[in-house]
Design a protein around this motif. Sequence first.
Motif, PDB file in Angstrom:
ATOM      1  N   PRO A  41     -10.947  -5.702  -9.469  1.00 18.28           N
ATOM      2  CA  PRO A  41     -11.734  -4.591 -10.284  1.00 18.28           C
ATOM      3  C   PRO A  41     -11.325  -3.350  -9.636  1.00 18.28           C
ATOM      4  N   PHE A  42     -10.249  -3.508  -8.684  1.00 20.89           N
ATOM      5  CA  PHE A  42      -9.947  -2.189  -8.180  1.00 20.89           C
ATOM      6  C   PHE A  42      -8.500  -1.468  -8.905  1.00 20.89           C
ATOM      7  N   PHE A  53     -15.763   0.961  -8.915  1.00 15.37           N
ATOM      8  CA  PHE A  53     -15.068   1.458  -7.687  1.00 15.37           C
ATOM      9  C   PHE A  53     -14.140   2.421  -8.000  1.00 15.37           C
ATOM     10  N   ARG A  54     -14.536   3.436  -8.781  1.00 14.06           N
ATOM     11  CA  ARG A  54     -13.754   4.386  -9.211  1.00 14.06           C
ATOM     12  C   ARG A  54     -13.637   5.464  -7.963  1.00 14.06           C
ATOM     13  N   HIS A  55     -12.454   5.672  -7.651  1.00 17.09           N
ATOM     14  CA  HIS A  55     -12.150   6.941  -6.713  1.00 17.09           C
ATOM     15  C   HIS A  55     -12.279   6.559  -5.266  1.00 17.09           C
ATOM     16  N   LEU A  63      -2.328   2.191   1.400  1.00 18.52           N
ATOM     17  CA  LEU A  63      -3.390   2.142   0.603  1.00 18.52           C
ATOM     18  C   LEU A  63      -4.854   2.348   1.534  1.00 18.52           C
ATOM     19  N   PHE A  64      -5.629   3.452   1.092  1.00 15.89           N
ATOM     20  CA  PHE A  64      -6.616   3.934   2.049  1.00 15.89           C
ATOM     21  C   PHE A  64      -8.000   3.689   1.051  1.00 15.89           C
ATOM     22  N   PHE A  65      -9.046   3.238   1.931  1.00 17.07           N
ATOM     23  CA  PHE A  65     -10.465   3.099   1.217  1.00 17.07           C
ATOM     24  C   PHE A  65     -11.173   4.472   1.631  1.00 17.07           C
ATOM     25  N   ILE A  66     -11.519   5.212   0.935  1.00 19.66           N
ATOM     26  CA  ILE A  66     -12.175   6.516   0.952  1.00 19.66           C
ATOM     27  C   ILE A  66     -13.936   6.429   0.974  1.00 19.66           C
ATOM     28  N   THR A  67     -14.179   7.045   1.892  1.00 23.88           N
ATOM     29  CA  THR A  67     -15.669   7.243   2.135  1.00 23.88           C
ATOM     30  C   THR A  67     -16.091   8.634   2.618  1.00 23.88           C
ATOM     31  N   PRO A  68     -17.370   8.984   2.691  1.00 26.18           N
ATOM     32  CA  PRO A  68     -17.489  10.403   3.137  1.00 26.18           C
ATOM     33  C   PRO A  68     -17.162  10.628   4.684  1.00 26.18           C
ATOM     34  N   SER A  69     -17.046   9.700   5.350  1.00 27.71           N
ATOM     35  CA  SER A  69     -16.642   9.955   6.810  1.00 27.71           C
ATOM     36  C   SER A  69     -15.237   9.887   6.852  1.00 27.71           C
ATOM     37  N   THR A 112     -22.495  -1.809  -3.687  1.00 27.59           N
ATOM     38  CA  THR A 112     -21.132  -2.599  -4.608  1.00 27.59           C
ATOM     39  C   THR A 112     -20.201  -3.341  -3.228  1.00 27.59           C
ATOM     40  N   ILE A 113     -19.776  -2.610  -2.091  1.00 28.33           N
ATOM     41  CA  ILE A 113     -18.846  -3.275  -1.314  1.00 28.33           C
ATOM     42  C   ILE A 113     -19.380  -2.914   0.079  1.00 28.33           C
TER      43      ILE A 113
END
Length: 291
Positions: A41-42, A53-55, A63-69, A112-113
């Motif tokens: 689903p990515f 999983f948008r954005h 490849l990076f996983f984006i979070t507020p931190s 969701t993840i």
Amino acid sequence: MASRKQPLFNFNILILFLFLEPLQVHSVCRNFCNNIPINYPFGIDDGCGTPQFRHMLNCSTDLFFITPSGNYKVQTIDYNKKTLVIFDPAMSTCSILQPHHDFVMTDIQSVTIPPSPDTIFVLMNCSIDSPVLNHYKSLCFNFAGHSCDELYGACTSFKLFHLLSNTTPPCCFTSYNTVKFMSMNILDCSHYTSVYNVDSLKGVGPLDWLYGIKLSYSVPDTGCERCAKSGGTCGFDVETEGMVCICSASNNATIQCGAGIGMNAGKSLRASSLLFESFLVLLLIFHVILL
């Protein structure tokens, strides 16, 4: 005549750009970022994968996983086990000691993840006034028989805690929910690290622990299997976030590609492309007549 040709030429160029602009659509979704496969689903292109999983993923140098931190490098994605392992470049490990850093996810990401149950967060060098050693001490649990003394004694970087205090400072093995609701400042612990696959680490020393954060996700049932079998790529409309089957760079369907059901109901740009080509022909004829 020369004074008339130049404005007409400029007018034609202007019209050309105006018509080309709406016809820009995303290309067929990229399915790799370096050596990591990107499957449903990515998606790393907007409109690819599922909107849940948008954005969340970004493909730049890695490849990076984006979070507020922050941006967390993706180490692996296991599509069979539905897990994704990321690494926090600002956390401490056996080889490097870094100031504490909060790991923050959005509310949607936490649902969701979220970090998997076999991922733990290790709060280190905690003060005697730390909430997890007093009112919230139930948040700390036994981690496969490992102790704070073992952790501080085995790792080169963590030995500093022993040297500075001449004792074993408190630590806490805890779950994501603890750091989700309390910041490191509130927890009053100077450093943290995270370890995954903890169920298999009994009797394994800290030097051989797997440092990182394993996230677990579920795949929403959107009828993607039918789209994939028809040769398409599962995606979504970037405006409505409704599911679409991406058949090519200029042709999308609602269910599947080819002559299957739902093809005519899809968001196809073929008709627009033909209309644009016809317009160009008429524009050239008009241009010749004026000459």
